[in-house]
Structure formats: structure tokens, C-alpha cells
Scaffold this motif. Structure first.
Motif: not given
Length: 341
Positions: A62-68, A73-81, A300-306
Motif C-alpha cells: 500500500f505504501n508503495k502504490t497508494s497515491p495518498n 512520504n514526499k511531503m514528509k521528505q520535503q519537510r525533513l529536507n 490531512d494526508c496523515e489522517s487519510n493514511y491512518k
């Protein structure tokens, strides 16, 4: 008569062998029932582990294929950067302050003591020590620079006062004046009460900045998780009372800066208005504002992900309950057949 006797003997043998054969058949059937019961019980015992593995695999897929999940993950990586960049800018600020002010700090102290006073102070090198954690560790002043310019001058003044009261008073005055002139050469941390670069009344920017620094500190803790505490302490002790290393490397700021739990009312936050951040305050604020704009989207994304992960979890819970019920019913039925024979 002879024929009847022979027939009777044959009939007896047939009956005996038939009985034995039937007993063997029944025994074999019982063995098969026991084997199936044991096998089903083993399946029931292995079921949670197998389903947990299937659930983990499903979540990984799911983590590899789900658009959400991919967007999250992309936004978290951006925040981490951006957080990493903030820490890098803080390090640049720290080094710039050090490079500009430590020579002045050093010259001020150096010019305040006479040659004979320095020679006297040098007699304590390697002979005087202090402890920082209730006598667990012992730190020696290993060179005259430790005594003249290092962070633990208050500890040394106590030693000096036992033999030279007049020089002790001058030493305290000079080091206090130097700290007031150059307040951020040593900052408040776990081991040294220097000038504060924290605030009890944070702005949103201070909070995000503190969060970024806390991330850096936590990352270093994770990297050292497999190293025994004694070894970490020993390595730290080898460096922390060497003033140039202690103050020029942000690693020590991140590890030892006094910041309490974020949810505690008495929490302290790194203060962006501190002098050491002045040259790069606008760049720091740029990244902080980007993080602040990104955080609501991440929530918002984390809420949908959970929600999606909970659906996967509930599915495997239902599969588990159904499979356990079926296997328990099967075991009960097999037990009943075994007891009937």
C-alpha cells in the motif's frame, strides 16, 4: 466330523484376523484424526503470525502504490529536507559567531592577565579536575587554554580560591566580563550555565525552529543506539572541555541544549532573535514559513493514511476471527469423531 472341525478352525481364524484387521483400521483412522487435530491446532497457533506477515506485506505494498501514501512520504521528505537545512544554517550561524568573536574573546582574556599570572595558572594543568555528573566522570584541565578560555571556569575558580584568593577574584572578574562581552561563546546547556539562547515565550517560528533542532538531536541519539552509554560518555568527555571543539560544532548544541518537553508549560525554545542567528534569520524564516504551510497538508494526508491503514487492519482482524472460528469448529468436530470410535 473332521470336515466340521476344519471349517470351525478356519472360521475362528477368519474371525480373529477380521477382528484384528478392523482394530488396525480403527486405530489407523484414530491416528489420522489425531494427526489432523494436531495439524489444525498448529495451524491455529501459527495463524496470528501468518496474518501479521500478510498484513505487513499489504501495508508495505500500500505504501508503495497508494497515491495518498506516496504524496505523504514526499511531503514528509520535503519537510525533513527543510528541517535539515535549518539545522545546517544554524551550524553556519554558530561557526560564524565563533570565528568572529572567539579571537576577540581570547585576546580580551589574554591581555587581562600578566605573564606571571599565566605561569601560575599553568601549574594547575593536569593536576586540577572537576566532575559534571555527581562524580561519575572526572575531567582534568589538560592545557592552559582550558583554564583561560574553556567553559568550566567557575569550577576552576573554586580550586584556585583554595590557594590564591586575590588571583581568584581577578580570574572571576575577567571571565565574567568576557562572558558579558561575548555572551554566546558558551551557551546554556546541560553542563554549563552560559548565556541563554532560549525563550519561555516562543513565537510560531521559534517552535518550528526548535522542532528542527530536536529532530537533529534525536537523529544522533538513534545513530548511537547500539553504542553503550559508557562509551558515548567517554567520547563526549574527551571533547566537551576543549573549548574550540565544544563551541564550534553544532552537534554539541543539538545534543545538550536545554529544551524541555514541547507540551510542558515550562518548555524552552531556541530564540531566533538571539545574536548568533542574526546574519541568517531571514533564510531561516523562509524555511520555517515553508514548513508551517506544509504542516496542515501533512496532517490531512496523515489522517487519510491512518484511515486507510485502519481499514487494512480491520480486514485482517475479520479474516483472523473467521479463520480462528473455522479451525476451532474443525478441531471440535474431529475431537467428537475421535471420541465416538
Amino acid at each position: 466330523m473332521k470336515f466340521n472341525k476344519k471349517f470351525l478352525i478356519v472360521a475362528v481364524y477368519v474371525f480373529i484376523f477380521g477382528y484384528i484387521g478392523a482394530a488396525v483400521i480403527i486405530s489407523n483412522k484414530k491416528d489420522k484424526l489425531r494427526q489432523e487435530i494436531n495439524s489444525t491446532k498448529q495451524d491455529l497457533q501459527d495463524l496470528p503470525h501468518e496474518l501479521q506477515k500478510q498484513e505487513r506485506d499489504s501495508i508495505a505494498n500500500f505504501n508503495k502504490t497508494s497515491p495518498n501514501a506516496l504524496v505523504l512520504n514526499k511531503m514528509k521528505q520535503q519537510r525533513l529536507n527543510w528541517q535539515t537545512r535549518i539545522a545546517q544554517i544554524a551550524e553556519i550561524s554558530w561557526r560564524e559567531y565563533w570565528n568572529e568573536n572567539f579571537p576577540k574573546y581570547k585576546n580580551y582574556i589574554d591581555s587581562s592577565f600578566t605573564k606571571s599570572e599565566k605561569l601560575y595558572l599553568a601549574q594547575y594543568v593536569g593536576r586540577s579536575h572537576f566532575t559534571l555528573t555527581c562524580d561519575v566522570d572526572t575531567n582534568y584541565y589538560t592545557c592552559i587554554d582550558d583554564i583561560l578560555y574553556g567553559p568550566y571556569w567557575l569550577d576552576f575558580s573554586d580550586i584556585l580560591g583554595k590557594h590564591q584568593k586575590k588571583l581568584q577574584q581577578k580570574y572571576i572578574r575577567v571571565r565574567t566580563d568576557a562572558m558579558n562581552r561575548f555572551p554566546y561563546i558558551f551557551t546554556q546547556n546541560v553542563f554549563y550555565d552560559g548565556a541563554k539562547i532560549t525563550t519561555m515565550h516562543p513565537t510560531q517560528e521559534d517552535t518550528i525552529f526548535t522542532s528542527a533542532i530536536k529532530y537533529g538531536r534525536d537523529e544522533m541519539v538513534l545513530k548511537n543506539v547500539n553504542m553503550p552509554n559508557a562509551h558515548i560518555m567517554q567520547s563526549f568527555n574527551m571533547l566537551r572541555n576543549k573549548s574550540k571543539i565544544f563551541t564550534s560544532d553544532l552537534q554539541f548544541l543539538i545534543q545538550t541544549i536545554h529544551i524541555d518537553d514541547f507540551y510542558d508549560e515550562s518548555s524552552e525554545y531556541l530564540d531566533l532573535s538571539s545574536e548568533i542567528f542574526n546574519n541568517h534569520a531571514q533564510e531561516i524564516l523562509l524555511y520555517i514559513n515553508q514548513i508551517m504551510r506544509l504542516n496542515p497538508r501533512i496532517l490531512d494526508c496523515e489522517s487519510n493514511y491512518k484511515r486507510d491503514i485502519n481499514q487494512i487492519h480491520r480486514y485482517y482482524e475479520a479474516v483472523s476471527h473467521h479463520a480462528q472460528y473455522e479451525k476451532s469448529e474443525r478441531i471440535a468436530k474431529l475431537d467428537s469423531l475421535l471420541n465416538q470410535r
